[in-house]
Design a protein around this motif. Structure first.
Motif, PDB file in Angstrom:
ATOM      1  N   LEU A  20      35.209  15.080  36.600  1.00 32.68           N
ATOM      2  CA  LEU A  20      34.342  16.024  35.895  1.00 32.68           C
ATOM      3  C   LEU A  20      34.776  16.179  34.442  1.00 32.68           C
ATOM      4  O   LEU A  20      33.943  16.231  33.538  1.00 32.68           O
ATOM      5  CB  LEU A  20      34.328  17.383  36.597  1.00 32.68           C
ATOM      6  N   CYS A  24      31.945  14.581  32.262  1.00 29.95           N
ATOM      7  CA  CYS A  24      31.095  15.679  31.786  1.00 29.95           C
ATOM      8  C   CYS A  24      31.721  16.448  30.629  1.00 29.95           C
ATOM      9  O   CYS A  24      31.113  17.391  30.115  1.00 29.95           O
ATOM     10  CB  CYS A  24      30.791  16.637  32.933  1.00 29.95           C
ATOM     11  N   VAL A  28      37.961  22.009  33.985  1.00 28.67           N
ATOM     12  CA  VAL A  28      37.661  22.521  35.320  1.00 28.67           C
ATOM     13  C   VAL A  28      38.779  23.429  35.817  1.00 28.67           C
ATOM     14  O   VAL A  28      39.953  23.073  35.732  1.00 28.67           O
ATOM     15  CB  VAL A  28      37.458  21.346  36.309  1.00 28.67           C
ATOM     16  N   ILE A  71      24.777  18.720  34.474  1.00 32.82           N
ATOM     17  CA  ILE A  71      25.738  17.650  34.737  1.00 32.82           C
ATOM     18  C   ILE A  71      25.123  16.293  34.395  1.00 32.82           C
ATOM     19  O   ILE A  71      25.742  15.474  33.708  1.00 32.82           O
ATOM     20  CB  ILE A  71      26.228  17.699  36.200  1.00 32.82           C
ATOM     21  N   LEU A  94      27.953  10.636  40.177  1.00 28.56           N
ATOM     22  CA  LEU A  94      29.120  11.509  40.051  1.00 28.56           C
ATOM     23  C   LEU A  94      29.858  11.581  41.385  1.00 28.56           C
ATOM     24  O   LEU A  94      31.081  11.448  41.438  1.00 28.56           O
ATOM     25  CB  LEU A  94      28.701  12.908  39.602  1.00 28.56           C
TER      26      LEU A  94
END
Length: 155
Positions: A20, A24, A28, A71, A94
């Motif tokens: 992530l 992205c 996180v 996303i 993803l």
């Protein structure tokens, strides 16, 4: 369902956080895990990946439609406002990236798992694993987050 050890849970969390972050461009934060029913309504998009081998069951990544669009947009580096074929493909990828990397991490530790291609679901759906609740770990980042559900057993 037997309880998974921290050594078997951490690769999923670390890998999801890493992917992530890299794909992205978000930082996180892993929240406290809970046991939860994996039940979703039409406002949710869920990536489903089956796991076989020394672990078996399924892994789910659940998010709102707004979050799925965000996303997909971050992955494509463009604004996406609704879930069409392109956004669905990006969000599914993803799940594929996360789980492919998880399989590699386990392999390097001598634990063999195989994964199914990701399936993206939207609508009223629930998943159960022999009647047991799934371990749900919220992954929070700027602008939203998603829930990682682990419904796995050691073979």
């Amino acid at each position: 369902m037997a309880t998974l050890s921290v050594e078997l849970i951490n690769p999923f969390l670390a890998t999801a956080k890493k992917i992530l972050s890299e794909v992205c461009f978000v930082e996180v934060a892993i929240q406290k895990p809970t046991l939860k029913e994996a039940s979703f309504d039409k406002s949710n998009w869920v990536i489903i990946v089956g796991v076989t081998g020394q672990l078996h069951g399924h892994v789910l990544l659940a998010m709102s439609e707004k979050q799925a669009c965000a996303i997909a947009g971050k992955m494509a580096m463009m604004e996406i406002t609704q879930m069409g074929d392109f956004a669905s493909s990006a969000v599914s990828e993803l799940g594929n990236m996360i789980m492919g990397n998880v399989a590699t991490v386990f392999s390097s530790s001598g634990i063999g798992i195989d994964i199914t291609p990701p399936t993206l679901s939207n609508g009223n759906v629930s998943f159960s694993s022999k009647g047991a609740k799934s371990l749900c770990v919220p992954l929070i980042f700027d602008g939203g987050g998603l829930d990682l559900y682990l419904a796995l057993q050691q073979a």
